[in-house]
Every structure is written in C-alpha cells, then in structure tokens.
Design a protein around this motif. Structure first.
Motif, PDB file in Angstrom:
ATOM      1  N   LEU A 167       1.802   7.431  -6.103  1.00 43.04           N
ATOM      2  CA  LEU A 167       0.737   8.336  -6.517  1.00 43.04           C
ATOM      3  C   LEU A 167       1.057   9.771  -6.099  1.00 43.04           C
ATOM      4  O   LEU A 167       0.948  10.697  -6.909  1.00 43.04           O
ATOM      5  CB  LEU A 167      -0.589   7.886  -5.903  1.00 43.04           C
ATOM      6  CG  LEU A 167      -1.784   8.782  -6.213  1.00 43.04           C
ATOM      7  CD1 LEU A 167      -2.979   7.937  -6.618  1.00 43.04           C
ATOM      8  CD2 LEU A 167      -2.147   9.625  -5.016  1.00 43.04           C
ATOM      9  N   LEU A 168       1.481   9.964  -4.868  1.00 45.32           N
ATOM     10  CA  LEU A 168       1.810  11.320  -4.407  1.00 45.32           C
ATOM     11  C   LEU A 168       2.962  11.912  -5.205  1.00 45.32           C
ATOM     12  O   LEU A 168       2.926  13.084  -5.590  1.00 45.32           O
ATOM     13  CB  LEU A 168       2.143  11.314  -2.913  1.00 45.32           C
ATOM     14  CG  LEU A 168       1.004  10.952  -1.957  1.00 45.32           C
ATOM     15  CD1 LEU A 168       1.504  10.995  -0.514  1.00 45.32           C
ATOM     16  CD2 LEU A 168      -0.201  11.854  -2.137  1.00 45.32           C
ATOM     17  N   GLU A 209     -12.275   6.711 -11.284  1.00 40.91           N
ATOM     18  CA  GLU A 209     -10.863   6.463 -11.039  1.00 40.91           C
ATOM     19  C   GLU A 209     -10.181   7.755 -10.591  1.00 40.91           C
ATOM     20  O   GLU A 209     -10.548   8.845 -11.024  1.00 40.91           O
ATOM     21  CB  GLU A 209     -10.250   5.918 -12.342  1.00 40.91           C
ATOM     22  CG  GLU A 209      -8.889   5.333 -12.194  1.00 40.91           C
ATOM     23  CD  GLU A 209      -7.791   6.332 -12.513  1.00 40.91           C
ATOM     24  OE1 GLU A 209      -6.679   6.138 -12.018  1.00 40.91           O
ATOM     25  OE2 GLU A 209      -8.056   7.297 -13.241  1.00 40.91           O
ATOM     26  N   PHE A 210      -9.179   7.628  -9.734  1.00 36.95           N
ATOM     27  CA  PHE A 210      -8.513   8.779  -9.129  1.00 36.95           C
ATOM     28  C   PHE A 210      -8.007   9.786 -10.164  1.00 36.95           C
ATOM     29  O   PHE A 210      -8.278  10.977 -10.068  1.00 36.95           O
ATOM     30  CB  PHE A 210      -7.340   8.321  -8.247  1.00 36.95           C
ATOM     31  CG  PHE A 210      -6.577   9.463  -7.666  1.00 36.95           C
ATOM     32  CD1 PHE A 210      -7.002  10.056  -6.486  1.00 36.95           C
ATOM     33  CD2 PHE A 210      -5.449   9.980  -8.306  1.00 36.95           C
ATOM     34  CE1 PHE A 210      -6.319  11.144  -5.956  1.00 36.95           C
ATOM     35  CE2 PHE A 210      -4.764  11.056  -7.784  1.00 36.95           C
ATOM     36  CZ  PHE A 210      -5.201  11.638  -6.611  1.00 36.95           C
ATOM     37  N   LEU A 248       5.193  15.596  -9.530  1.00 35.57           N
ATOM     38  CA  LEU A 248       5.872  15.735 -10.824  1.00 35.57           C
ATOM     39  C   LEU A 248       4.943  16.335 -11.877  1.00 35.57           C
ATOM     40  O   LEU A 248       5.364  17.172 -12.681  1.00 35.57           O
ATOM     41  CB  LEU A 248       6.401  14.382 -11.292  1.00 35.57           C
ATOM     42  CG  LEU A 248       7.552  13.805 -10.458  1.00 35.57           C
ATOM     43  CD1 LEU A 248       7.864  12.374 -10.903  1.00 35.57           C
ATOM     44  CD2 LEU A 248       8.783  14.693 -10.542  1.00 35.57           C
ATOM     45  N   ALA A 249       3.673  15.913 -11.874  1.00 34.95           N
ATOM     46  CA  ALA A 249       2.716  16.445 -12.843  1.00 34.95           C
ATOM     47  C   ALA A 249       2.492  17.938 -12.612  1.00 34.95           C
ATOM     48  O   ALA A 249       2.427  18.709 -13.574  1.00 34.95           O
ATOM     49  CB  ALA A 249       1.400  15.686 -12.749  1.00 34.95           C
ATOM     50  N   TYR A 292       0.833  -1.203   0.000  1.00 35.33           N
ATOM     51  CA  TYR A 292       0.000   0.000   0.000  1.00 35.33           C
ATOM     52  C   TYR A 292       0.870   1.256   0.000  1.00 35.33           C
ATOM     53  O   TYR A 292       0.650   2.172  -0.800  1.00 35.33           O
ATOM     54  CB  TYR A 292      -0.941   0.019   1.213  1.00 35.33           C
ATOM     55  CG  TYR A 292      -1.486   1.397   1.501  1.00 35.33           C
ATOM     56  CD1 TYR A 292      -2.495   1.939   0.714  1.00 35.33           C
ATOM     57  CD2 TYR A 292      -0.952   2.182   2.519  1.00 35.33           C
ATOM     58  CE1 TYR A 292      -2.975   3.228   0.952  1.00 35.33           C
ATOM     59  CE2 TYR A 292      -1.433   3.459   2.766  1.00 35.33           C
ATOM     60  CZ  TYR A 292      -2.434   3.976   1.977  1.00 35.33           C
ATOM     61  OH  TYR A 292      -2.892   5.254   2.205  1.00 35.33           O
ATOM     62  N   LEU A 293       1.829   1.307   0.906  1.00 36.80           N
ATOM     63  CA  LEU A 293       2.684   2.501   0.994  1.00 36.80           C
ATOM     64  C   LEU A 293       3.462   2.732  -0.292  1.00 36.80           C
ATOM     65  O   LEU A 293       3.617   3.881  -0.718  1.00 36.80           O
ATOM     66  CB  LEU A 293       3.632   2.396   2.186  1.00 36.80           C
ATOM     67  CG  LEU A 293       2.983   2.615   3.547  1.00 36.80           C
ATOM     68  CD1 LEU A 293       3.985   2.348   4.669  1.00 36.80           C
ATOM     69  CD2 LEU A 293       2.413   4.019   3.656  1.00 36.80           C
TER      70      LEU A 293
END
Length: 109
Positions: free
Chosen positions: A13-14, A88-89, A19-20, A6-7
């Motif tokens: 994701l973070l 979706e996220f 970066l985005a 999970y981590l």
C-alpha cells in the motif's frame, strides 16, 4: 493474518501511494511532495496541507490523518477497510487528496 502477511500488504500500500504520487506529479500540476520515513508517508500539498499515512504494526492497521479527520483501516483479505465501516482506503485517499489539492486526483494503478 500473520505479521508477515500484514507487513507485505501494508508495504505494498505504501509503495502504491509513492508510485501514484510520482505518476500524478508527472501528468498534472498537482505538485504533491511525498516523503517516506520508515512506515510513514507524508503527502504535502502546495497549500501546505498534509495527509499522513502510517503503519500501526501492533494493531495490523493503516492509519490516515487528513483535514477530514483521522481514519483507521484493517485489511479484510482484499481491501483496506475503515474500522468504523466508513469506506475503503483508496476511495478516502482519492477524495481527501483531491479536496486538499483543489483538483481531482487518481491514485488507481
């Protein structure tokens, strides 16, 4: 999923969000201020609105708060999906951030 898995996925994701945002700021006039403190990122837009994304380690979820509301996401082995089957996220982040920025934003790699 183990806590370590999970981590790994949540941290990826973070990092992708950070970066985005850097890429978006370098290639557009969006001017998104992104601040990370531990397992939370706050995106602040020029109009003062915010999107907050944070880890919920005990639940193995990612939570997002935006003007559109609060959303919880769980990793399904390939994507972070809304726990209420609402999408979706990355699709949500793109849509909510674009609405709050007043311009189309692309968070894809």
């Amino acid at each position: 999923m183990t806590d370590i898995e999970y981590l790994d996925q949540a941290e990826a994701l973070l990092r992708r969000i950070e970066l985005a945002c850097d890429r978006i700021n370098d290639t557009s006039d969006a001017d998104i201020d992104n601040q990370r403190v531990g397992g939370m990122i706050t995106l602040t837009f020029p109009n003062g609105s915010q999107i907050i994304v944070n880890l919920q380690k005990p639940l193995q979820e990612i939570w997002m708060a935006a003007r559109a509301g609060g959303f919880h996401y769980r990793y399904d082995g390939g994507r972070w999906m809304d726990t209420k089957d609402q999408g979706e996220f990355w699709d949500h982040l793109r849509r909510f951030a674009s609405e709050q920025a007043g311009m189309t934003l692309d968070f894809s790699s």
